[in-house]
Design a protein around this motif. Structure first.
Motif, PDB file in Angstrom:
ATOM      1  N   LEU A 105       1.193  -1.393  -0.429  1.00  0.00           N
ATOM      2  CA  LEU A 105      -0.060  -0.564  -0.334  1.00  0.00           C
ATOM      3  C   LEU A 105       0.787   1.056  -0.386  1.00  0.00           C
ATOM      4  N   ALA A 106       1.936   1.402   0.527  1.00  0.00           N
ATOM      5  CA  ALA A 106       2.647   2.381   0.928  1.00  0.00           C
ATOM      6  C   ALA A 106       3.636   2.927  -0.878  1.00  0.00           C
ATOM      7  N   ASP A 107       3.870   1.755  -0.988  1.00  0.00           N
ATOM      8  CA  ASP A 107       4.403   1.893  -2.902  1.00  0.00           C
ATOM      9  C   ASP A 107       3.347   1.587  -4.285  1.00  0.00           C
ATOM     10  N   ALA A 108       2.008   1.764  -3.518  1.00  0.00           N
ATOM     11  CA  ALA A 108       0.458   1.774  -4.442  1.00  0.00           C
ATOM     12  C   ALA A 108       0.951   3.502  -5.016  1.00  0.00           C
ATOM     13  N   THR A 109       0.839   2.952  -6.267  1.00  0.00           N
ATOM     14  CA  THR A 109       0.351   4.699  -7.207  1.00  0.00           C
ATOM     15  C   THR A 109      -0.815   5.341  -6.503  1.00  0.00           C
ATOM     16  N   LYS A 110      -0.480   6.167  -6.185  1.00  0.00           N
ATOM     17  CA  LYS A 110      -1.925   8.099  -5.771  1.00  0.00           C
ATOM     18  C   LYS A 110      -2.277   8.095  -6.762  1.00  0.00           C
ATOM     19  N   VAL A 111      -3.630   7.998  -7.244  1.00  0.00           N
ATOM     20  CA  VAL A 111      -4.715   7.811  -7.760  1.00  0.00           C
ATOM     21  C   VAL A 111      -5.961   9.180  -7.344  1.00  0.00           C
ATOM     22  N   ILE A 112      -5.463  10.426  -8.752  1.00  0.00           N
ATOM     23  CA  ILE A 112      -6.196  11.284  -7.874  1.00  0.00           C
ATOM     24  C   ILE A 112      -7.782  11.380  -9.334  1.00  0.00           C
ATOM     25  N   MET A 113      -8.506  10.807  -9.086  1.00  0.00           N
ATOM     26  CA  MET A 113     -10.100  10.985  -9.761  1.00  0.00           C
ATOM     27  C   MET A 113     -10.227  12.418 -10.189  1.00  0.00           C
ATOM     28  N   VAL A 114     -10.997  12.907 -12.187  1.00  0.00           N
ATOM     29  CA  VAL A 114     -11.134  13.855 -12.452  1.00  0.00           C
ATOM     30  C   VAL A 114     -12.237  13.887 -12.452  1.00  0.00           C
ATOM     31  N   THR A 115     -13.470  14.754 -12.404  1.00  0.00           N
ATOM     32  CA  THR A 115     -14.355  14.507 -12.489  1.00  0.00           C
ATOM     33  C   THR A 115     -14.944  15.656 -13.400  1.00  0.00           C
ATOM     34  N   ALA A 116     -16.815  15.401 -14.395  1.00  0.00           N
ATOM     35  CA  ALA A 116     -17.295  16.607 -14.404  1.00  0.00           C
ATOM     36  C   ALA A 116     -18.064  17.326 -12.465  1.00  0.00           C
ATOM     37  N   VAL A 117     -18.166  18.389 -12.650  1.00  0.00           N
ATOM     38  CA  VAL A 117     -19.307  18.809 -11.214  1.00  0.00           C
ATOM     39  C   VAL A 117     -20.497  17.581 -11.761  1.00  0.00           C
TER      40      VAL A 117
ATOM     41  N   GLU B  31      -7.321   7.852  -4.080  1.00  0.00           N
ATOM     42  CA  GLU B  31      -6.855   8.884  -3.055  1.00  0.00           C
ATOM     43  C   GLU B  31      -7.204  10.526  -3.044  1.00  0.00           C
ATOM     44  N   GLY B  32      -7.530  10.735  -3.933  1.00  0.00           N
ATOM     45  CA  GLY B  32      -8.584  12.115  -4.170  1.00  0.00           C
ATOM     46  C   GLY B  32      -8.743  12.246  -5.117  1.00  0.00           C
ATOM     47  N   TYR B  33      -9.880  13.375  -5.522  1.00  0.00           N
ATOM     48  CA  TYR B  33     -10.366  13.091  -5.902  1.00  0.00           C
ATOM     49  C   TYR B  33     -10.751  15.142  -6.943  1.00  0.00           C
ATOM     50  N   LEU B  34     -10.568  15.673  -7.935  1.00  0.00           N
ATOM     51  CA  LEU B  34     -10.758  17.055  -8.355  1.00  0.00           C
ATOM     52  C   LEU B  34     -12.093  16.774  -9.317  1.00  0.00           C
ATOM     53  N   THR B  35     -12.494  18.169  -9.630  1.00  0.00           N
ATOM     54  CA  THR B  35     -13.687  17.497 -10.274  1.00  0.00           C
ATOM     55  C   THR B  35     -13.486  18.667 -11.556  1.00  0.00           C
ATOM     56  N   LYS B  36     -13.831  19.519 -12.476  1.00  0.00           N
ATOM     57  CA  LYS B  36     -13.928  20.185 -13.974  1.00  0.00           C
ATOM     58  C   LYS B  36     -15.130  21.959 -13.820  1.00  0.00           C
ATOM     59  N   PRO B  37     -14.421  22.706 -14.068  1.00  0.00           N
ATOM     60  CA  PRO B  37     -13.010  22.889 -13.787  1.00  0.00           C
ATOM     61  C   PRO B  37     -12.225  22.983 -13.293  1.00  0.00           C
ATOM     62  N   LEU B  38     -11.187  22.339 -13.811  1.00  0.00           N
ATOM     63  CA  LEU B  38      -9.574  21.843 -12.792  1.00  0.00           C
ATOM     64  C   LEU B  38      -9.478  23.566 -12.301  1.00  0.00           C
ATOM     65  N   ASP B  39      -8.764  23.418 -10.163  1.00  0.00           N
ATOM     66  CA  ASP B  39      -8.521  24.157 -10.439  1.00  0.00           C
ATOM     67  C   ASP B  39      -7.108  23.924  -9.888  1.00  0.00           C
ATOM     68  N   ARG B  40      -5.942  24.866  -9.808  1.00  0.00           N
ATOM     69  CA  ARG B  40      -4.035  24.261  -9.908  1.00  0.00           C
ATOM     70  C   ARG B  40      -4.034  24.451  -8.123  1.00  0.00           C
ATOM     71  N   ALA B  41      -4.755  25.137  -7.780  1.00  0.00           N
ATOM     72  CA  ALA B  41      -4.354  25.479  -6.061  1.00  0.00           C
ATOM     73  C   ALA B  41      -5.223  24.498  -5.261  1.00  0.00           C
ATOM     74  N   LYS B  42      -6.171  23.983  -5.651  1.00  0.00           N
ATOM     75  CA  LYS B  42      -6.219  22.105  -5.461  1.00  0.00           C
ATOM     76  C   LYS B  42      -6.263  21.077  -5.936  1.00  0.00           C
ATOM     77  N   LEU B  43      -5.516  20.807  -7.197  1.00  0.00           N
ATOM     78  CA  LEU B  43      -4.275  20.205  -7.162  1.00  0.00           C
ATOM     79  C   LEU B  43      -3.217  19.932  -6.847  1.00  0.00           C
ATOM     80  N   ILE B  44      -2.318  20.887  -5.980  1.00  0.00           N
ATOM     81  CA  ILE B  44      -1.526  22.036  -6.031  1.00  0.00           C
ATOM     82  C   ILE B  44      -1.703  20.851  -4.278  1.00  0.00           C
ATOM     83  N   ASP B  45      -2.417  21.566  -3.825  1.00  0.00           N
ATOM     84  CA  ASP B  45      -2.764  20.822  -2.362  1.00  0.00           C
ATOM     85  C   ASP B  45      -2.969  18.808  -1.763  1.00  0.00           C
ATOM     86  N   HIS B  46      -3.586  18.470  -3.637  1.00  0.00           N
ATOM     87  CA  HIS B  46      -3.065  16.834  -3.118  1.00  0.00           C
ATOM     88  C   HIS B  46      -2.380  17.123  -3.056  1.00  0.00           C
TER      89      HIS B  46
END
Length: 132
Positions: A81-93, A109-124
């Motif tokens: 689990l420690a070495d597993a690929t981190k995945v951020i899902m991206v989806t429409a609102v 491990e996380g998700y982002l909604t479109k339109p994409l927000d740079r600050a949220k991505l960096i936080d993730h």
């Protein structure tokens, strides 16, 4: 940080890859089938991805199926689990139901909604200890 952006929409793919490229190597795939092939190749070469940004709604193979295949591949390769690929899902609102399904199952491990927000991505990226 080695990242794979999996996105069928050109603008979203371009934006994500541009933002992430500031922090390391970034590859792209336009659907889940291409993503699985790239991920498998990376594992075979001993250089797996640290992060996959995965769109949920794509042709050929959607993000949910891709995520399950990624986790199955890691399990078969005995990736911890420690070495597993981190995945951020991206989806429409308006597709929060699909996104929450993956998140609740503990597969991402996380998700982002479109339109994409740079600050949220960096936080993730910071929260996942991928960048400082």
């Amino acid at each position: 940080m080695k990242t794979l952006v999996v996105e069928d929409d050109f603008l979203a793919r371009a934006l994500l890859s541009t933002l992430i490229s500031e922090y390391g190597q970034c590859h792209i795939a336009v659907n889940g089938k291409e993503a699985i092939e790239a991920i498998e190749r990376a594992y075979d070469e001993g250089e797996p991805y640290d992060l996959v940004c995965l769109d949920i709604n794509m042709p050929v193979m959607d993000g949910q199926e891709t995520l399950l295949l990624l986790r199955k591949m890691e399990e078969e390769r005995h990736v911890s689990l420690a070495d597993a690929t981190k995945v951020i899902m991206v989806t429409a609102v308006d597709d929060s139901k699909n996104m929450m399904k993956a998140f609740r199952q503990g597969q991402c491990e996380g998700y982002l909604t479109k339109p994409l927000d740079r600050a949220k991505l960096i936080d993730h990226l910071k929260n996942l200890d991928l960048i400082e």
